[in-house]
Design a protein around this motif. Sequence first.
Motif, mmCIF file in Angstrom:
data_model
loop_
_atom_site.group_PDB
_atom_site.id
_atom_site.type_symbol
_atom_site.label_atom_id
_atom_site.label_comp_id
_atom_site.label_asym_id
_atom_site.label_seq_id
_atom_site.Cartn_x
_atom_site.Cartn_y
_atom_site.Cartn_z
ATOM 1 N N GLY A 49 -4.651 -5.360 -3.882
ATOM 2 C CA GLY A 49 -3.435 -4.625 -3.570
ATOM 3 C C GLY A 49 -3.218 -3.490 -4.540
ATOM 4 O O GLY A 49 -3.720 -3.520 -5.677
ATOM 5 N N VAL A 50 -2.478 -2.480 -4.090
ATOM 6 C CA VAL A 50 -2.130 -1.348 -4.943
ATOM 7 C C VAL A 50 -0.670 -1.016 -4.685
ATOM 8 O O VAL A 50 -0.232 -0.934 -3.543
ATOM 9 C CB VAL A 50 -3.045 -0.126 -4.697
ATOM 10 N N ALA A 51 0.073 -0.865 -5.767
ATOM 11 C CA ALA A 51 1.505 -0.592 -5.662
ATOM 12 C C ALA A 51 1.853 0.670 -6.424
ATOM 13 O O ALA A 51 1.339 0.913 -7.520
ATOM 14 C CB ALA A 51 2.302 -1.761 -6.234
ATOM 15 N N ILE A 52 2.708 1.460 -5.809
ATOM 16 C CA ILE A 52 3.223 2.640 -6.493
ATOM 17 C C ILE A 52 4.387 2.196 -7.361
ATOM 18 O O ILE A 52 5.312 1.549 -6.885
ATOM 19 C CB ILE A 52 3.716 3.680 -5.470
ATOM 20 N N THR A 53 4.320 2.517 -8.630
ATOM 21 C CA THR A 53 5.424 2.198 -9.522
ATOM 22 C C THR A 53 5.970 3.505 -10.081
ATOM 23 O O THR A 53 5.469 4.581 -9.770
ATOM 24 C CB THR A 53 4.988 1.289 -10.681
ATOM 25 N N TRP A 54 6.997 3.386 -10.923
ATOM 26 C CA TRP A 54 7.612 4.584 -11.460
ATOM 27 C C TRP A 54 6.681 5.321 -12.418
ATOM 28 O O TRP A 54 6.831 6.516 -12.633
ATOM 29 C CB TRP A 54 8.917 4.226 -12.170
ATOM 30 N N SER A 55 5.710 4.621 -13.002
ATOM 31 C CA SER A 55 4.827 5.268 -13.970
ATOM 32 C C SER A 55 3.454 5.578 -13.373
ATOM 33 O O SER A 55 2.979 6.694 -13.457
ATOM 34 C CB SER A 55 4.668 4.382 -15.203
ATOM 35 N N ALA A 56 2.824 4.591 -12.779
ATOM 36 C CA ALA A 56 1.470 4.787 -12.241
ATOM 37 C C ALA A 56 1.184 3.687 -11.232
ATOM 38 O O ALA A 56 1.871 2.671 -11.191
ATOM 39 C CB ALA A 56 0.441 4.753 -13.364
ATOM 40 N N ASP A 57 0.171 3.897 -10.430
ATOM 41 C CA ASP A 57 -0.225 2.858 -9.480
ATOM 42 C C ASP A 57 -0.730 1.628 -10.236
ATOM 43 O O ASP A 57 -1.394 1.740 -11.270
ATOM 44 C CB ASP A 57 -1.332 3.373 -8.557
ATOM 45 N N ARG A 58 -0.382 0.483 -9.713
ATOM 46 C CA ARG A 58 -0.905 -0.779 -10.248
ATOM 47 C C ARG A 58 -1.801 -1.416 -9.210
ATOM 48 O O ARG A 58 -1.573 -1.289 -8.017
ATOM 49 C CB ARG A 58 0.238 -1.725 -10.610
#
Length: 125
Positions: A49-58
């Motif tokens: 999985g890949v998630a967009i976060t406030w700093s960078a993709d996780r």
Amino acid sequence: VQLQASGGGLVQAGGSLRLSCVASGRTSSMNTMGWFRQAPGKEREFVAGVAITWSADRTYYLDSVKGRFTISRDNAKNTVYLQMNSLKPEDTAVYYCAAGAFRTIYVTSSKYDYWGQGTEVTVSS
């Protein structure tokens, strides 16, 4: 939101495939995208999985694919990829892409709101 997965096929053990999943519709709600797979007679399992976060993709991976699979996304193309290297016969399954509005990478399939149709991957020994 609609998801269209492609890129599956038949490959020999040790080979590579790249799966793609193109999203259309209200793509702004798809903060997290993931790949699941389901082998015959088995339950659907989380792969990556890949998630967009406030700093960078996780990113997050199933232990058995770490170091072999890489998930990435191209937001400009509304596409998520799964690069699969060093494939093993046990990777054989139908692979599904999924998406959700949350920013946490859940490994539980029921958390995801949107699903693609699946693309079949067969790895021969």
